[in-house]
Design a protein around this motif. Structure first.
Motif, PDB file in Angstrom:
ATOM      1  N   LYS A   1       0.835  -1.202   0.000  1.00  0.00           N
ATOM      2  CA  LYS A   1       0.000   0.000   0.000  1.00  0.00           C
ATOM      3  C   LYS A   1       0.870   1.252   0.000  1.00  0.00           C
ATOM      4  O   LYS A   1       0.578   2.233  -0.701  1.00  0.00           O
ATOM      5  CB  LYS A   1      -0.916   0.009   1.228  1.00  0.00           C
ATOM      6  N   GLU A   2       1.939   1.222   0.762  1.00  0.00           N
ATOM      7  CA  GLU A   2       2.846   2.364   0.819  1.00  0.00           C
ATOM      8  C   GLU A   2       3.523   2.596  -0.527  1.00  0.00           C
ATOM      9  O   GLU A   2       3.659   3.741  -0.988  1.00  0.00           O
ATOM     10  CB  GLU A   2       3.897   2.122   1.908  1.00  0.00           C
ATOM     11  N   MET A   3       3.891   1.493  -1.192  1.00  0.00           N
ATOM     12  CA  MET A   3       4.530   1.619  -2.508  1.00  0.00           C
ATOM     13  C   MET A   3       3.526   2.095  -3.544  1.00  0.00           C
ATOM     14  O   MET A   3       3.872   2.860  -4.445  1.00  0.00           O
ATOM     15  CB  MET A   3       5.150   0.287  -2.921  1.00  0.00           C
ATOM     16  N   ASP A   4       2.272   1.626  -3.433  1.00  0.00           N
ATOM     17  CA  ASP A   4       1.241   2.101  -4.353  1.00  0.00           C
ATOM     18  C   ASP A   4       1.021   3.606  -4.169  1.00  0.00           C
ATOM     19  O   ASP A   4       0.787   4.331  -5.134  1.00  0.00           O
ATOM     20  CB  ASP A   4      -0.083   1.352  -4.122  1.00  0.00           C
ATOM     21  N   GLY A   5       1.107   4.080  -2.963  1.00  0.00           N
ATOM     22  CA  GLY A   5       0.938   5.513  -2.694  1.00  0.00           C
ATOM     23  C   GLY A   5       2.081   6.323  -3.275  1.00  0.00           C
ATOM     24  O   GLY A   5       1.900   7.448  -3.741  1.00  0.00           O
ATOM     25  N   HIS A   6       3.280   5.796  -3.338  1.00  0.00           N
ATOM     26  CA  HIS A   6       4.441   6.503  -3.880  1.00  0.00           C
ATOM     27  C   HIS A   6       4.568   6.313  -5.379  1.00  0.00           C
ATOM     28  O   HIS A   6       5.381   6.978  -6.013  1.00  0.00           O
ATOM     29  CB  HIS A   6       5.732   6.018  -3.199  1.00  0.00           C
ATOM     30  N   ARG A   7       3.799   5.465  -5.995  1.00  0.00           N
ATOM     31  CA  ARG A   7       3.895   5.193  -7.419  1.00  0.00           C
ATOM     32  C   ARG A   7       3.546   6.442  -8.226  1.00  0.00           C
ATOM     33  O   ARG A   7       4.113   6.699  -9.277  1.00  0.00           O
ATOM     34  CB  ARG A   7       2.974   4.044  -7.795  1.00  0.00           C
ATOM     35  N   HIS A   8       2.585   7.191  -7.748  1.00  0.00           N
ATOM     36  CA  HIS A   8       2.161   8.372  -8.497  1.00  0.00           C
ATOM     37  C   HIS A   8       3.144   9.530  -8.327  1.00  0.00           C
ATOM     38  O   HIS A   8       3.164  10.447  -9.122  1.00  0.00           O
ATOM     39  CB  HIS A   8       0.760   8.807  -8.043  1.00  0.00           C
ATOM     40  N   ASP A   9       3.937   9.480  -7.333  1.00  0.00           N
ATOM     41  CA  ASP A   9       4.975  10.504  -7.151  1.00  0.00           C
ATOM     42  C   ASP A   9       6.113  10.204  -8.122  1.00  0.00           C
ATOM     43  O   ASP A   9       6.453   9.054  -8.354  1.00  0.00           O
ATOM     44  CB  ASP A   9       5.529  10.475  -5.720  1.00  0.00           C
ATOM     45  N   PRO A  10       6.713  11.281  -8.695  1.00  0.00           N
ATOM     46  CA  PRO A  10       7.853  11.017  -9.574  1.00  0.00           C
ATOM     47  C   PRO A  10       9.013  10.494  -8.730  1.00  0.00           C
ATOM     48  O   PRO A  10       9.297  10.998  -7.660  1.00  0.00           O
ATOM     49  CB  PRO A  10       8.185  12.370 -10.186  1.00  0.00           C
ATOM     50  N   VAL A  11       9.645   9.510  -9.258  1.00  0.00           N
ATOM     51  CA  VAL A  11      10.760   8.907  -8.560  1.00  0.00           C
ATOM     52  C   VAL A  11      11.998   9.725  -8.913  1.00  0.00           C
ATOM     53  O   VAL A  11      12.347   9.894 -10.073  1.00  0.00           O
ATOM     54  CB  VAL A  11      10.935   7.436  -8.958  1.00  0.00           C
ATOM     55  N   VAL A  12      12.604  10.206  -7.915  1.00  0.00           N
ATOM     56  CA  VAL A  12      13.809  10.986  -8.129  1.00  0.00           C
ATOM     57  C   VAL A  12      14.936  10.285  -7.410  1.00  0.00           C
ATOM     58  O   VAL A  12      14.891  10.124  -6.191  1.00  0.00           O
ATOM     59  CB  VAL A  12      13.644  12.423  -7.587  1.00  0.00           C
ATOM     60  N   PHE A  13      15.888   9.844  -8.180  1.00  0.00           N
ATOM     61  CA  PHE A  13      17.044   9.182  -7.602  1.00  0.00           C
ATOM     62  C   PHE A  13      18.068  10.228  -7.220  1.00  0.00           C
ATOM     63  O   PHE A  13      18.106  11.329  -7.780  1.00  0.00           O
ATOM     64  CB  PHE A  13      17.647   8.192  -8.599  1.00  0.00           C
TER      65      PHE A  13
END
Length: 195
Positions: free
Chosen positions: A170-182
């Protein structure tokens, strides 16, 4: 002195008591069998025979045969020629025979019941011991299960791991919509902003 006493004194040392005198019978050997006036019998064999007789007396076959014998007895002593009759009308001999049969049947039935009571008592004692063992085993298993539950309270269970994994998904699904910035992309982005 009598010659018997003199020979006893010669054989017995002075100061010896009756307990130290030599015995004519040995204690390590059985005594000779005594003569019995009554015949000996095997109580177990007699008990088995009494049970068989009591079992037969309690069947319908015995009642049918007893009825047939009584009817034949009465018919013979009523309708047979007077010289061949052996028990006239009041049938006193028949009454005597039935009383004799009853007087033997009652103790045989009681003996069979006593033997059955003894067997039941032994079976009841064995059942009681088996129940005690079962109760002890059940209490032991209950204590072991309680110890396992206490031990499992400190260990990660399947349900706890499953719930933790579901929370992570659930936590990863919530962060999926956020752009991933490495981190490397962040430094490039800063460099580009600085120019």
């Amino acid at each position: 002195m009598a010659p018997e006493r003199e020979s006893l004194r010669e054989r017995t040392p002075t100061g010896a008591t009756a307990a130290s005198r030599p015995r004519t019978t040995r204690l390590d050997q059985p005594l000779p069998r005594r003569r019995r006036f009554l015949p000996e019998y095997d109580p177990e064999a007699f008990g088995r025979l009494s049970e068989r007789i009591a079992r037969f007396l309690g069947t319908g076959r015995f009642i049918v045969w007893m009825t047939v014998v009584i009817i034949l007895w009465v018919v013979w002593n009523i309708f047979a020629p007077p010289g061949l009759r052996f028990d006239e009308y009041p049938f006193i001999f028949l009454t005597l025979m039935l009383s004799l049969q009853a007087s033997y049947a009652a103790p045989l039935i009681l003996l069979a019941q006593n033997r059955q009571d003894d067997r039941d008592r032994v079976n009841l004692e064995q059942d009681r011991k088996q129940n005690e063992r079962s109760i002890a085993d059940t209490e032991y298993l209950t204590r072991e299960i309680a110890a396992l539950r206490i031990g499992l309270g400190e260990v990660a269970t399947r349900d706890w791991i499953r719930s933790e994994l579901q929370d992570m998904v659930k936590e990863m699904d919530g962060h999926r919509h956020d752009p991933v910035v490495f981190p490397a992309e962040r430094s490039r982005g800063r460099d580009a902003d600085d120019r």
